[in-house]
Design an enzyme around this catalytic site. Structure first.
Site, short mmCIF file in Angstrom:
data_model
loop_
_atom_site.label_atom_id
_atom_site.label_comp_id
_atom_site.label_asym_id
_atom_site.label_seq_id
_atom_site.Cartn_x
_atom_site.Cartn_y
_atom_site.Cartn_z
N CYS A 282 0.91 -1.25 0.03
CA CYS A 282 0.17 0.06 -0.06
C CYS A 282 1.18 1.27 0.15
O CYS A 282 1.97 1.34 0.61
CB CYS A 282 -0.78 0.05 1.16
SG CYS A 282 -1.80 -1.29 1.45
N ARG B 62 3.60 -0.54 -5.08
CA ARG B 62 3.35 -0.72 -3.47
C ARG B 62 2.15 -1.57 -3.41
O ARG B 62 1.95 -2.02 -2.18
CB ARG B 62 3.36 0.23 -2.62
CG ARG B 62 4.71 0.98 -2.67
CD ARG B 62 4.71 2.44 -1.66
NE ARG B 62 4.51 1.69 -0.14
CZ ARG B 62 5.55 1.31 0.41
NH1 ARG B 62 6.73 1.48 0.01
NH2 ARG B 62 5.31 0.78 1.83
N TRP C 253 -2.94 -3.06 -1.37
CA TRP C 253 -2.57 -4.41 -1.42
C TRP C 253 -3.17 -4.98 -0.18
O TRP C 253 -2.91 -4.65 0.64
CB TRP C 253 -1.02 -4.65 -1.34
CG TRP C 253 -0.63 -6.12 -1.73
CD1 TRP C 253 -0.78 -6.39 -2.96
CD2 TRP C 253 -0.60 -7.31 -0.92
NE1 TRP C 253 -0.05 -8.00 -2.85
CE2 TRP C 253 -0.19 -8.29 -1.54
CE3 TRP C 253 -0.69 -7.10 0.46
CZ2 TRP C 253 0.12 -9.51 -0.99
CZ3 TRP C 253 -0.46 -8.63 1.28
CH2 TRP C 253 -0.05 -9.47 0.34
N ASN D 231 -1.28 2.74 5.58
CA ASN D 231 -0.58 1.58 5.12
C ASN D 231 -0.06 1.01 6.36
O ASN D 231 0.68 1.86 7.07
CB ASN D 231 0.74 2.23 4.22
CG ASN D 231 1.71 1.16 3.98
OD1 ASN D 231 1.32 -0.05 3.89
ND2 ASN D 231 3.01 1.60 3.95
N GLY D 232 -0.27 -0.36 6.35
CA GLY D 232 0.48 -1.26 7.42
C GLY D 232 -0.63 -2.27 8.15
O GLY D 232 -1.54 -2.47 7.13
N GLU E 228 16.24 -18.54 -9.53
CA GLU E 228 15.87 -17.28 -9.80
C GLU E 228 15.08 -17.13 -11.29
O GLU E 228 14.07 -16.43 -11.44
CB GLU E 228 17.16 -16.14 -9.84
CG GLU E 228 16.79 -14.68 -10.31
CD GLU E 228 15.70 -14.05 -9.29
OE1 GLU E 228 15.39 -14.30 -8.74
OE2 GLU E 228 15.33 -12.91 -9.94
N LYS F 178 11.43 -15.81 -11.78
CA LYS F 178 10.97 -14.62 -12.64
C LYS F 178 9.70 -14.97 -13.53
O LYS F 178 8.76 -14.50 -13.96
CB LYS F 178 12.16 -14.32 -13.64
CG LYS F 178 13.07 -13.20 -13.50
CD LYS F 178 13.01 -11.86 -12.77
CE LYS F 178 12.34 -12.41 -11.45
NZ LYS F 178 12.91 -11.72 -10.24
N GLU G 188 6.36 -15.46 -11.50
CA GLU G 188 5.65 -14.44 -11.14
C GLU G 188 5.19 -13.58 -12.12
O GLU G 188 4.01 -12.93 -11.87
CB GLU G 188 6.73 -13.48 -10.15
CG GLU G 188 7.88 -12.80 -10.99
CD GLU G 188 8.58 -12.04 -9.89
OE1 GLU G 188 9.67 -11.72 -9.97
OE2 GLU G 188 8.02 -11.50 -8.90
N HIS H 263 14.98 -37.61 -8.28
CA HIS H 263 14.69 -38.39 -6.83
C HIS H 263 13.09 -38.05 -6.76
O HIS H 263 12.66 -37.92 -5.45
CB HIS H 263 15.62 -37.86 -5.76
CG HIS H 263 16.94 -38.33 -5.96
ND1 HIS H 263 17.13 -39.60 -5.49
CD2 HIS H 263 18.07 -37.70 -6.48
CE1 HIS H 263 18.58 -39.68 -5.94
NE2 HIS H 263 19.14 -38.44 -6.56
N LYS I 125 5.55 -4.58 -5.02
CA LYS I 125 7.00 -4.51 -4.86
C LYS I 125 7.57 -4.60 -3.76
O LYS I 125 8.86 -5.16 -3.45
CB LYS I 125 7.19 -3.09 -5.72
CG LYS I 125 8.80 -3.07 -6.04
CD LYS I 125 9.47 -3.81 -7.05
CE LYS I 125 10.85 -3.66 -7.22
NZ LYS I 125 11.44 -4.70 -8.07
O1 M6R Z 1 12.94 -5.38 -1.31
P1 M6R Z 1 13.41 -6.96 -1.35
O2 M6R Z 1 14.63 -7.38 -1.92
O3 M6R Z 1 13.63 -7.14 0.36
O4 M6R Z 1 12.26 -7.89 -1.59
C1 M6R Z 1 12.03 -9.18 -1.33
C2 M6R Z 1 11.30 -10.02 -2.29
O5 M6R Z 1 9.95 -9.61 -1.96
C3 M6R Z 1 11.49 -9.56 -3.76
O6 M6R Z 1 12.97 -9.92 -4.33
C4 M6R Z 1 10.72 -10.39 -4.78
O7 M6R Z 1 10.89 -11.85 -4.58
C5 M6R Z 1 10.92 -10.05 -6.18
N1 M6R Z 1 10.06 -8.73 -6.37
C6 M6R Z 1 10.65 -10.96 -7.40
O8 M6R Z 1 11.07 -10.66 -8.50
#
Ligand code: M6R
Length: 600
Positions: A2, A27, A73, A99-100, A477, A481, A484, A500, A595
């Protein structure tokens, strides 16, 4: 999660709020709203959906010079118009954005709001209703605001307006990020400086548990003991063009392309005029004298941490453990005698990591934060900070921050090795320069990678990434990517582990993407590819020049063994980008995500 923004000044506030919220959409973006106040009262517009939808819903004929806004969010209650902020008290006198997460909202509800008919399922509405209850008791808005805020436990960044007061926005902060933006004849409040950069670059930091009386010509910060605080403003160092897409269709593509420049910037920032590594001597000492490093991170940053472990153990000979932040809090391992905690976080605001930081600080252990946002919570609360210098990363899917994290970790590992007197045959700055050139070559090969995405991923429902050693971590990773942003179920596996159990999922045509950049496992990973092909997989091998074989789908330029992840991830980023594009997905703002994950 948020984002909030507030403005009080001379200009029509609608557009200032909406433009600010657009910059905060990273956010959270499941619903949004604004409330503006003029002589006719408070006018609330809110929608389920994005700021673009909110723009359409806002009444153009309403003009006001103060207001608050929110992009959400969802945490308490589904994304809906009813649960969207701003929320109002029963008489509609008070209007709030927040926000929170209010942890004790049920207790407050049971104790103070038994007779209030709530309009939403949110914890936020509890705050505004509580303020009204206290106002009825105290007949003083500022006192009612303070009394309500003092009762809250959890995290909050709050802005409140009163329909009877044309001069004040009431603000409070605890744990959630919040800044005051300063202007000539106006003031603002925002979750992030980006939301106010279109009107000011001067900001005031706020500390936890402070409240603020925000007026056109006055900012009164009050500490938790009720004392007024004075603080020097700072200039936001972000260039407004950094947060625009320019000619790019998506931020993600722009940020992928920026990676070579980010690596060069890191080289520049971490090197002095004698070509030595430039690092805070206290960090050097902390690294040199600890007996074990605990890396704490989430998501992509956790994946960078896995590679950081390789760099530090191989180069500096210090044992490293890497932990997922959300697990570590309640599942703390037996710690060594002299640990150093390293928090890796692009945003510096991840609640799971912060919760570990709070615990380890209580235990008295030193902390280093590696972040892209130096003024962030994790940076402020740690003993030391290393900056990623990646520039704002707007796309939810992290790309340039990940490669920047690895570059900074590699520099840190080499510096520590040198401080410990370990002789290395590895010049990190020179090798990173080669990495930057290799990245540039890859970002010039978009068409090829787009074609691979089309061939392998257009119709599939799942996909596997395999690798061995550090290639396995890059596969993790790559799979994050892809899943998501394209919603293809993608998983990363150690090549030898497939048989396995997971190999049972391989069917005719299942895409398997293998990474082969390490000489010592080149033969064995290719063997794993044979195994899945024998079971019908549609496999592709991405290899490195010098280790490539006929039939490999894509070959990355040769770079130093240890630094291959910085380069081999680029094809994964681009393949994921194009897969999402071909599936008509919202690349920069994938569903259900935000984000900056500021709730645990
Ligand atoms: O801001 P941060 O690096 O602490 O965020 C951690 C994860 O939320 C972040 O890396 C998330 O996995 C990515 N947006 C994925 O692409």
């Amino acid at each position: 999660m948020c984002g909030i923004v507030g403005y009080i000044g001379q200009k029509d506030t609608k557009d200032i709020l909406l433009s600010g919220l657009e910059k905060l959409e990273y956010r959270g973006y499941d619903s949004a709203g604004i409330a503006v106040r003029n002589a006719g009262g408070v006018h609330v517009s809110k929608v389920k959906g994005r700021i673009a939808a909110l723009r359409e819903a806002v009444n153009e004929d309403v003009h006001a010079t103060m207001g608050i806004g929110h992009t959400r969010w969802a945490t308490h209650g589904a994304p809906s118009r009813e649960n969207a902020h701003p929320h109002q008290s029963s008489t509609e006198r008070f209007t709030i954005v927040h926000n929170g997460v209010i942890e004790n909202y049920m207790d407050i509800r049971n104790q103070y709001l038994q007779d209030v008919a709530l309009q939403s399922e949110t914890d936020t509405e509890i705050i505004v209703q509580l303020i009204e209850v206290f106002y009825n008791e105290l007949n003083d808005v500022a006192a009612a605001f303070r009394k309500a805020v003092e009762l809250l436990t959890g995290s909050y960044a709050i802005a409140l307006i009163d329909s009877e007061d044309s001069e004040t926005i009431f603000v409070a902060k605890n744990k959630s990020p919040l800044l005051v933006g300063l202007g000539d004849g106006f003031n603002m409040v925002a979750s992030d400086s980006m939301a106010a950069l279109h009107v000011t670059d001067q900001f005031l930091e706020l500390m936890d548990k402070e409240t603020v009386i925000l007026r056109r010509g006055e900012v009164k910060i009050i500490d938790p003991d009720g004392q007024q605080v004075t603080r020097e403003p700072f200039k936001a160092e972000i260039d407004a063009t950094d947060i625009e897409k320019g000619t790019y269709p998506h931020f993600m593509l722009k940020e992928i392309d920026e990676q070579p420049f980010v690596i060069r910037k890191i080289i520049q920032e971490y090197q002095n005029e004698n070509d030595e590594i430039k690092l805070d001597p206290q960090i050097r000492e902390a690294m040199k004298t600890c007996d074990r490093i605990y890396i704490i991170a989430a998501g992509t940053s956790y994946h960078a941490g896995l590679l950081g472990k390789q760099f530090i153990e191989k180069l500096a000979n210090i044992p490293v453990e890497v932990h997922v932040a959300s697990e570590f809090s309640y599942n703390m391992p037996h710690l060594s005698e002299k640990p150093l905690f390293v928090y890796i976080s692009q945003s510096g605001e991840t609640a799971d990591s912060r919760s570990v930081l709070v615990q380890t600080k209580k235990l008295g252990h030193p902390a280093l934060t590696i972040t892209n946002v130096p003024g962030s919570t994790l940076s402020r609360e740690a003993d030391y900070t290393m900056h990623l210098h990646a520039g704002p990363e707007i796309a939810v899917a992290s790309t340039k921050a990940y490669t920047a994290q690895m570059a900074v970790l590699a520099i840190l590992a080499v510096d520590t090795a040198r401080a410990k007197g370990i002789e290395l045959d590895f010049d990190p700055m020179q090798e990173l320069g080669i990495v930057a050139n290799a990245m540039e070559a890859l970002t010039d090969q978009k068409e090829e990678l787009e074609e691979l995405a089309r061939d392998y991923l257009s119709v599939t429902r799942n996909c596997f990434f395999i690798g061995r050693g550090i290639d396995y971590y890059v596969g993790l990773e790559g799979s994050l990517k892809l899943k998501e942003i394209s919603y293809i179920q993608a998983e990363g596996f150690a090549g030898g582990e497939l048989k396995h159990g997971t190999i049972a999922l391989i069917e005719e045509g299942t895409p398997v993407i293998a990474l082969a950049t390490q000489e010592n496992v080149n033969y064995s990973i290719r063997g794993n590819v044979q195994e899945v092909e024998a079971r019908g997989a549609n496999s592709m091998i991405i290899s490195m020049k010098g280790l490539d074989k006929e039939g490999d789908a894509f070959v990355i330029p040769h770079v130093h063994d240890l630094l291959t992840p910085l380069v081999s991830v680029v094809p994964f980023q681009l393949i994921s980008y194009y897969a999402a594009l071909h599936r008509d997905c919202d690349v920069d703002k994938p569903r259900n995500l935000a984000k900056s994950v500021t709730v645990e």
